[in-house]
Design a protein around this motif. Structure first.
Motif, PDB file in Angstrom:
ATOM      1  N   ALA A  70      39.625  45.750  43.850  1.00 13.66           N
ATOM      2  CA  ALA A  70      39.144  46.719  44.831  1.00 13.66           C
ATOM      3  C   ALA A  70      40.001  46.652  46.084  1.00 13.66           C
ATOM      4  N   ILE A  71      40.085  47.797  46.775  1.00 15.67           N
ATOM      5  CA  ILE A  71      40.787  47.865  48.049  1.00 15.67           C
ATOM      6  C   ILE A  71      40.006  48.795  48.973  1.00 15.67           C
ATOM      7  N   HIS A  72      39.840  48.355  50.223  1.00 11.69           N
ATOM      8  CA  HIS A  72      39.067  49.114  51.204  1.00 11.69           C
ATOM      9  C   HIS A  72      39.812  49.053  52.530  1.00 11.69           C
ATOM     10  N   PRO A  73      39.889  50.167  53.276  1.00 10.61           N
ATOM     11  CA  PRO A  73      40.676  50.162  54.516  1.00 10.61           C
ATOM     12  C   PRO A  73      40.186  49.167  55.558  1.00 10.61           C
ATOM     13  N   SER A  74      38.890  48.880  55.578  1.00  9.56           N
ATOM     14  CA  SER A  74      38.349  47.927  56.556  1.00  9.56           C
ATOM     15  C   SER A  74      38.210  46.526  55.992  1.00  9.56           C
ATOM     16  N   HIS A  75      37.850  46.409  54.727  1.00  6.03           N
ATOM     17  CA  HIS A  75      37.526  45.114  54.131  1.00  6.03           C
ATOM     18  C   HIS A  75      38.645  44.558  53.249  1.00  6.03           C
ATOM     19  N   GLY A  76      39.736  45.276  53.145  1.00  9.81           N
ATOM     20  CA  GLY A  76      40.922  44.761  52.480  1.00  9.81           C
ATOM     21  C   GLY A  76      40.821  44.688  50.976  1.00  9.81           C
ATOM     22  N   LEU A  77      41.544  43.727  50.414  1.00 11.07           N
ATOM     23  CA  LEU A  77      41.632  43.543  48.967  1.00 11.07           C
ATOM     24  C   LEU A  77      40.643  42.484  48.519  1.00 11.07           C
ATOM     25  N   SER A  78      40.022  42.717  47.375  1.00 11.57           N
ATOM     26  CA  SER A  78      39.016  41.772  46.910  1.00 11.57           C
ATOM     27  C   SER A  78      38.991  41.747  45.390  1.00 11.57           C
ATOM     28  N   THR A  79      38.307  40.730  44.860  1.00  7.40           N
ATOM     29  CA  THR A  79      38.188  40.566  43.415  1.00  7.40           C
ATOM     30  C   THR A  79      36.829  39.974  43.081  1.00  7.40           C
ATOM     31  N   GLY A  80      36.533  39.867  41.787  1.00  2.70           N
ATOM     32  CA  GLY A  80      35.178  39.516  41.391  1.00  2.70           C
ATOM     33  C   GLY A  80      34.893  38.045  41.190  1.00  2.70           C
ATOM     34  N   ASP A  81      35.929  37.187  41.218  1.00  5.00           N
ATOM     35  CA  ASP A  81      35.725  35.772  40.931  1.00  5.00           C
ATOM     36  C   ASP A  81      36.181  34.915  42.115  1.00  5.00           C
ATOM     37  N   TYR A  82      35.373  33.956  42.497  1.00  4.12           N
ATOM     38  CA  TYR A  82      35.641  33.102  43.671  1.00  4.12           C
ATOM     39  C   TYR A  82      36.931  32.307  43.503  1.00  4.12           C
ATOM     40  N   GLU A  83      37.096  31.646  42.367  1.00 10.78           N
ATOM     41  CA  GLU A  83      38.277  30.811  42.139  1.00 10.78           C
ATOM     42  C   GLU A  83      39.545  31.655  42.026  1.00 10.78           C
ATOM     43  N   GLU A  84      39.439  32.797  41.368  1.00 11.66           N
ATOM     44  CA  GLU A  84      40.603  33.667  41.233  1.00 11.66           C
ATOM     45  C   GLU A  84      41.057  34.182  42.593  1.00 11.66           C
ATOM     46  N   ALA A  85      40.103  34.501  43.460  1.00 11.13           N
ATOM     47  CA  ALA A  85      40.451  34.954  44.805  1.00 11.13           C
ATOM     48  C   ALA A  85      41.200  33.870  45.573  1.00 11.13           C
ATOM     49  N   ALA A  86      40.791  32.613  45.417  1.00 14.83           N
ATOM     50  CA  ALA A  86      41.461  31.503  46.104  1.00 14.83           C
ATOM     51  C   ALA A  86      42.906  31.367  45.647  1.00 14.83           C
ATOM     52  N   ILE A  87      43.155  31.543  44.358  1.00 10.61           N
ATOM     53  CA  ILE A  87      44.515  31.482  43.823  1.00 10.61           C
ATOM     54  C   ILE A  87      45.363  32.604  44.409  1.00 10.61           C
ATOM     55  N   LYS A  88      44.828  33.803  44.448  1.00 11.59           N
ATOM     56  CA  LYS A  88      45.565  34.951  44.975  1.00 11.59           C
ATOM     57  C   LYS A  88      45.898  34.754  46.457  1.00 11.59           C
ATOM     58  N   ARG A  89      44.955  34.195  47.216  1.00 14.25           N
ATOM     59  CA  ARG A  89      45.227  33.924  48.639  1.00 14.25           C
ATOM     60  C   ARG A  89      46.349  32.896  48.790  1.00 14.25           C
ATOM     61  N   ALA A  90      46.334  31.874  47.940  1.00 13.59           N
ATOM     62  CA  ALA A  90      47.349  30.823  48.017  1.00 13.59           C
ATOM     63  C   ALA A  90      48.743  31.380  47.725  1.00 13.59           C
ATOM     64  N   ILE A  91      48.856  32.225  46.709  1.00 13.26           N
ATOM     65  CA  ILE A  91      50.166  32.796  46.373  1.00 13.26           C
ATOM     66  C   ILE A  91      50.638  33.723  47.494  1.00 13.26           C
ATOM     67  N   THR A  92      49.729  34.511  48.035  1.00 12.32           N
ATOM     68  CA  THR A  92      50.083  35.393  49.149  1.00 12.32           C
ATOM     69  C   THR A  92      50.646  34.592  50.314  1.00 12.32           C
ATOM     70  N   ALA A  93      50.011  33.464  50.631  1.00 12.91           N
ATOM     71  CA  ALA A  93      50.450  32.634  51.759  1.00 12.91           C
ATOM     72  C   ALA A  93      51.841  32.049  51.530  1.00 12.91           C
ATOM     73  N   GLN A  94      52.223  31.831  50.277  1.00  9.58           N
ATOM     74  CA  GLN A  94      53.513  31.219  49.956  1.00  9.58           C
ATOM     75  C   GLN A  94      54.647  32.243  49.854  1.00  9.58           C
ATOM     76  N   SER A  95      54.322  33.519  49.770  1.00 11.23           N
ATOM     77  CA  SER A  95      55.307  34.538  49.415  1.00 11.23           C
ATOM     78  C   SER A  95      55.867  35.264  50.642  1.00 11.23           C
ATOM     79  N   ALA A  96      57.165  35.598  50.563  1.00  5.15           N
ATOM     80  CA  ALA A  96      57.794  36.349  51.653  1.00  5.15           C
ATOM     81  C   ALA A  96      57.228  37.762  51.738  1.00  5.15           C
ATOM     82  N   GLU A  97      56.950  38.374  50.606  1.00  6.96           N
ATOM     83  CA  GLU A  97      56.371  39.712  50.558  1.00  6.96           C
ATOM     84  C   GLU A  97      55.260  39.738  49.517  1.00  6.96           C
ATOM     85  N   THR A  98      54.235  40.523  49.790  1.00  2.00           N
ATOM     86  CA  THR A  98      53.167  40.740  48.816  1.00  2.00           C
ATOM     87  C   THR A  98      53.033  42.234  48.589  1.00  2.00           C
ATOM     88  N   ILE A  99      53.152  42.638  47.334  1.00 11.19           N
ATOM     89  CA  ILE A  99      53.112  44.051  46.975  1.00 11.19           C
ATOM     90  C   ILE A  99      51.976  44.259  45.978  1.00 11.19           C
TER      91      ILE A  99
END
Length: 250
Positions: A172-201
């Motif tokens: 899901a994507i929302h202009p105010s609430h950003g990007l989200s997903t349905g699983d707690y652990e999966e969201a944590a992984i996605k946040r970690a990769i985003t933090a490590q990456s020069a660009e996120t697309i």
């Protein structure tokens, strides 16, 4: 106004505007904000909407299983994948998230391109068997619904990487609430990769816009580019064009 009339109005506004701001609706109807909040609370309990601070958002439909998703919006996903592949350069380290749209990105990559591809998705890694690219497969606890690795082992491995680009998947994507997903652990992984990456697309099909899933990944301002269908409804894409994010149409 009867309770049933108010709630019908709330449902109609969610469908047309994509959100409810409790204070604004209360003022418009000449009612107390507590009345509107009580309606939102009861409707959320009934599964009719998702409550957020100050109001409500539409409920994100349950994500179909992987096999079903592979048959949905295939032409659009191919277009998004091809456009994303155009952004990849020889010699880069890219991280590819799981998902059927990102699978189309892999299929669009030139097989002879020399680069390194990291992924925590066995399904994505399997698509790279005929590619020249070096493949780093991140291990961990397998979240079977999305076929991606999660947990402490995956986080530890991700911390050692510095990807040039992370191709992020979200439900899901929302202009105010950003990007989200349905699983707690999966969201944590996605946040970690985003933090490590020069660009996120992010590659997003139209049905994911204007919705919110339970677990936040990132704000719109935290991503580099958003790849969306060129034929997306103007009223759907307009709020994202106002953000400080590069919009790429496919």
């Amino acid at each position: 106004m009867l309770t049933s009339q108010r709630r019908a109005l709330i449902s109609a506004r969610l469908a047309s505007d994509g959100q409810i701001v409790a204070g604004e609706l209360a003022q418009e109807l000449g009612l107390s904000e507590d009345t509107i909040r009580r309606d939102l609370r009861d409707m959320a309990t009934a599964g009719l909407l998702k409550r957020v601070h100050g109001g409500a958002l539409p409920v994100t439909p349950p994500l179909p299983d992987l096999e079903t998703r592979q048959t949905m919006s295939t032409d659009v996903k191919r277009r998004l994948g091809r456009k994303a592949a155009e952004l990849v350069r020889r010699g880069q380290l890219i991280f590819i998230d799981g998902g059927t749209t990102n699978a189309e990105l892999v299929r669009a990559l030139p097989r002879d391109m020399a680069l390194t591809i990291a992924t925590h998705s066995p399904a994505i890694a399997a698509l790279l068997d005929k590619h020249r690219a070096e493949v780093i497969l991140i291990g961990g606890r397998l979240y079977k619904h999305s076929m991606v690795a999660t947990g402490a082992a995956a986080l530890a491995a991700i911390a050692t990487l510095r990807p040039d680009i992370f191709f992020l998947g979200a439900t899901a994507i929302h202009p105010s609430h950003g990007l989200s997903t349905g699983d707690y652990e999966e969201a944590a992984i996605k946040r970690a990769i985003t933090a490590q990456s020069a660009e996120t697309i992010v590659l997003m099909t139209e049905e994911k816009f204007g919705a919110v899933s339970p677990h936040r990944i990132a704000g719109i301002e935290e991503i580099t580019a958003l790849i969306m269908p060129a034929d997306i409804a103007p009223e759907t894409s307009a709020p994202y064009r106002q953000k400080a994010v590069r919009i790429i149409e496919a």
